[in-house]
Design a protein around this motif. Structure first.
Motif, short mmCIF file in Angstrom:
data_model
loop_
_atom_site.label_atom_id
_atom_site.label_comp_id
_atom_site.label_asym_id
_atom_site.label_seq_id
_atom_site.Cartn_x
_atom_site.Cartn_y
_atom_site.Cartn_z
N ALA A 198 -0.57 34.83 -4.99
CA ALA A 198 -0.98 33.37 -5.05
C ALA A 198 -2.27 32.97 -3.91
CB ALA A 198 0.45 32.70 -4.71
N ASN A 199 -2.28 33.70 -2.93
CA ASN A 199 -3.06 33.29 -2.05
C ASN A 199 -3.68 34.92 -1.20
OD1 ASN A 199 -4.71 32.72 0.18
ND2 ASN A 199 -3.23 31.21 1.08
N ALA A 200 -4.89 35.03 -1.68
CA ALA A 200 -5.46 36.50 -1.16
C ALA A 200 -5.84 36.49 0.11
CB ALA A 200 -6.58 37.09 -2.19
N HIS A 201 -5.70 35.62 0.98
CA HIS A 201 -6.33 35.51 2.25
C HIS A 201 -5.13 36.29 3.27
CE1 HIS A 201 -9.67 32.91 1.85
NE2 HIS A 201 -8.99 32.11 1.19
N CYS A 202 -5.47 36.98 4.12
CA CYS A 202 -4.59 37.83 4.71
C CYS A 202 -5.25 38.18 6.07
CB CYS A 202 -3.99 39.02 4.00
SG CYS A 202 -5.37 40.29 3.78
N VAL A 203 -4.35 38.59 7.08
CA VAL A 203 -4.89 39.14 8.37
C VAL A 203 -3.88 40.50 8.71
CG1 VAL A 203 -4.89 38.62 10.81
CG2 VAL A 203 -5.17 36.72 9.33
#
Length: 171
Positions: free
Chosen positions: A78-83
């Protein structure tokens, strides 16, 4: 893949007097040697999700794997942004690293074989994967999706003589 070594920028607001920027070679070595990383993703309703996992710094990218039905895989769909973070839990020594980017699923069998070999080389034979149909297969019959994170920004937090260094990467 990173085309040239990034230049570290020290942020004096969050650094001890006289601190210097961390050299990229030192940060890269920590990324290569780290055994446990923490992955932060966002649930569909916006709540954060954090979990420890094994990861590789390989060819200037971070790689990790997870089962296709696990929370982190569903979040990334759903949301590929990550840390991803790694470091030491010591207050006055060590280096903490924070890698920001987007997780992209790797499904090319040739690339996956190279990543599988790197996993086994780093973590040992318990982390042996067969590759077919664009996923990892383990000895227990399970499958895992593999993700690649090209860093957009990496922060380094030196401890002892505190210093915050930022490296920026081109997309």
């Amino acid at each position: 893949m990173v085309e040239k070594e990034p230049v570290g920028e020290l942020d004096p607001r969050f650094s001890s007097e006289g601190a210097t920027a961390i050299e990229w070679a030192q940060a890269r070595e920590h990324l290569v040697d780290a055994e446990v990383y923490w992955l932060s993703t966002v649930r569909p309703e916006g709540r954060p999700h954090v979990t420890p996992l094994l990861a590789l710094w390989h060819d200037d990218m971070l790689y990790f794997c997870t089962g296709p039905t696990e929370r982190k895989a569903r979040n990334l769909a759903a949301n590929a942004h990550c840390v991803l973070t790694t470091g030491s839990n010591m207050l006055n020594k060590g280096l903490d690293l924070v890698v920001e980017g987007e997780a992209v699923q790797v499904d090319d069998d040739g690339r996956l074989r190279r990543i599988a070999a790197a996993y086994e080389s780093k973590y040992g034979s318990d982390w042996h994967f067969e590759v077919r149909d664009g996923v990892f297969h383990n000895a227990a019959g399970g499958t895992a999706l593999v993700y690649e994170v090209a860093p957009t920004t990496i922060f380094g937090f030196a401890k002892g003589e505190y210093g915050q260094t930022r490296w920026r990467f081109s997309a």
